[in-house]
Enzyme design. Sequence first.
Site, PDB file in Angstrom:
ATOM      1  N   HIS A 148       0.818  -1.104   0.183  1.00  0.00           N
ATOM      2  CA  HIS A 148      -0.007  -0.080  -0.276  1.00  0.00           C
ATOM      3  C   HIS A 148       1.021   1.475   0.090  1.00  0.00           C
ATOM      4  CE1 HIS A 148      -2.408  -2.660   2.316  1.00  0.00           C
ATOM      5  NE2 HIS A 148      -3.151  -2.670   2.155  1.00  0.00           N
ATOM      6  N   GLU A 152      -9.203 -13.916  -1.142  1.00  0.00           N
ATOM      7  CA  GLU A 152      -8.776 -13.819   0.595  1.00  0.00           C
ATOM      8  C   GLU A 152      -9.513 -14.856   1.465  1.00  0.00           C
ATOM      9  OE1 GLU A 152      -6.868 -10.723   2.556  1.00  0.00           O
ATOM     10  OE2 GLU A 152      -7.038 -11.548   4.641  1.00  0.00           O
ATOM     11  N   ASP A 182     -10.507 -11.389  11.206  1.00  0.00           N
ATOM     12  CA  ASP A 182      -9.713 -11.740  10.094  1.00  0.00           C
ATOM     13  C   ASP A 182      -8.678 -11.632  11.189  1.00  0.00           C
ATOM     14  OD1 ASP A 182      -8.802 -11.837   7.586  1.00  0.00           O
ATOM     15  OD2 ASP A 182      -8.859  -9.510   7.328  1.00  0.00           O
ATOM     16  N   ASP A 188       2.267   1.881   3.126  1.00  0.00           N
ATOM     17  CA  ASP A 188       3.368   1.097   4.324  1.00  0.00           C
ATOM     18  C   ASP A 188       5.177   1.162   3.096  1.00  0.00           C
ATOM     19  OD1 ASP A 188       1.145  -0.576   4.652  1.00  0.00           O
ATOM     20  OD2 ASP A 188       1.340  -1.549   2.357  1.00  0.00           O
TER      21      ASP A 188
END
Length: 438
Positions: free
Chosen positions: A102, A269, A308, A105
Amino acid sequence: MSETLFSGMPTVRYAGPDSRDPLSYRYYDANRIVLGKPLGEHLRFACAYWHSLAMNGSDPFGTPSLMRPWMRTADPMQGAREKADAAFDLFRVLDVPFFTFHDRDIAPEGEDLRGSLSNFHEMVDYLGARMQTSQTRLLWGTANLFSHPRFMAGAATNPDPDVFAYSAATVKHCLDATKTLGGDNYVLWGGREGYETLLNTDLRRELDQLGRFLSLVVEYKHKIGFAGQILIEPKPKEPTAHQYDFDTATVYGFLQRYGLEGEVKLNLEGNHALLAGHSFEHEIAMAAAFGILGSLDINRGDPLLGWDTDQFPMNLNETAMALYHVIKAGGLGLGGCNFDAKIRRQSIDPADLVHAHVGGMDHCARAFLIAAAIVEDGQLDAALAERYAGWTGAGAREMLKGKMTLEAIAAAAEDRNLSPQPRSGGQERLENLLSRFF
Ligand code: XUL
Ligand code: CO
């Protein structure tokens, strides 16, 4: 490049299934030819910058448990460079072919939009330079449109048009950067695109905003000639109570509504599938059925928990069946297997990060070999073909061609005075067949 946390570690190599070295690959032999091409090209593993380099072990109940050296550096841009050096050194240790990131990041937030974009592009150049001497390429880039409080009511779906515009600017620059760095995909995960309560939410308006936003991204992709795929990553909940990109089927309906089904595919995912009440293989098979399978965030959740957990994949049956459906769909193409997975809060040694990825890559390689063996064996395929064999007949096919009316089908059924006999689905026999491959 300066000393990094991983400097002392040698590159992990394939050593075969009998290897006792915990930092060797036992199944991941990237060059081994499976189903006509190298295993590495089937799997296209990626290391996720956010979990591996940016995550500090904090959770809702606790402060950071793993403070990396770059997190202690006073100048945030210097810290970002040290983080990038460590990232590429980690990629060297793992011998991983791809990474994902990202904007936030790789570069710290600036004073304002201009400051943030300037930090970002400076770091994109830095990453570009690192990539010159690295084997690791970019699988996908994305924008973090969810961490800063400005995004707390969503990015594209925000009631404030300035947040929509801010997000558009951010995605434009992230897409530019992804193209510059040679990325194969651009991912949009709808961070806070959802709602907490309908009391303050105009659903119709928010969905139209989201549809428009996605169309703008697709238009811009074509304008700059980005040859990669645009991918949406479905997730049903967390952080919002109801995320708009709930699951594969929901996103497909959304894409159709906004005329984007030929333009956008999915990044699926494992843990998100579980949160949606599905299996990973269900989501993959469903995306394949719609022709929108793009890439995988290959991780696992904890079935006992409702959030998650983003753990590294380690359930052989689950991963093998997920990859079986990938193979059946014709492979991942420009996509790959991104470890959107993080080490646990107690895994504070740098080596833990290496063990996690080595285990994940080896696990997926082993699962892929099992899936390939099932495909090559062909019995599962044959059973499926046999089950639907009735539909190969001319009369049966005629019913689906759109030419026969309901009355015509009814007349033909009455004419033949049909009395269809139930047939076994043979589930246990097929489960037994499958268990022979594990
Ligand atoms: C969040 C998640 C994200 C996306 C990228 O659950 O999966 O990390 O993969 O924004
Ligand atoms: Co993800």
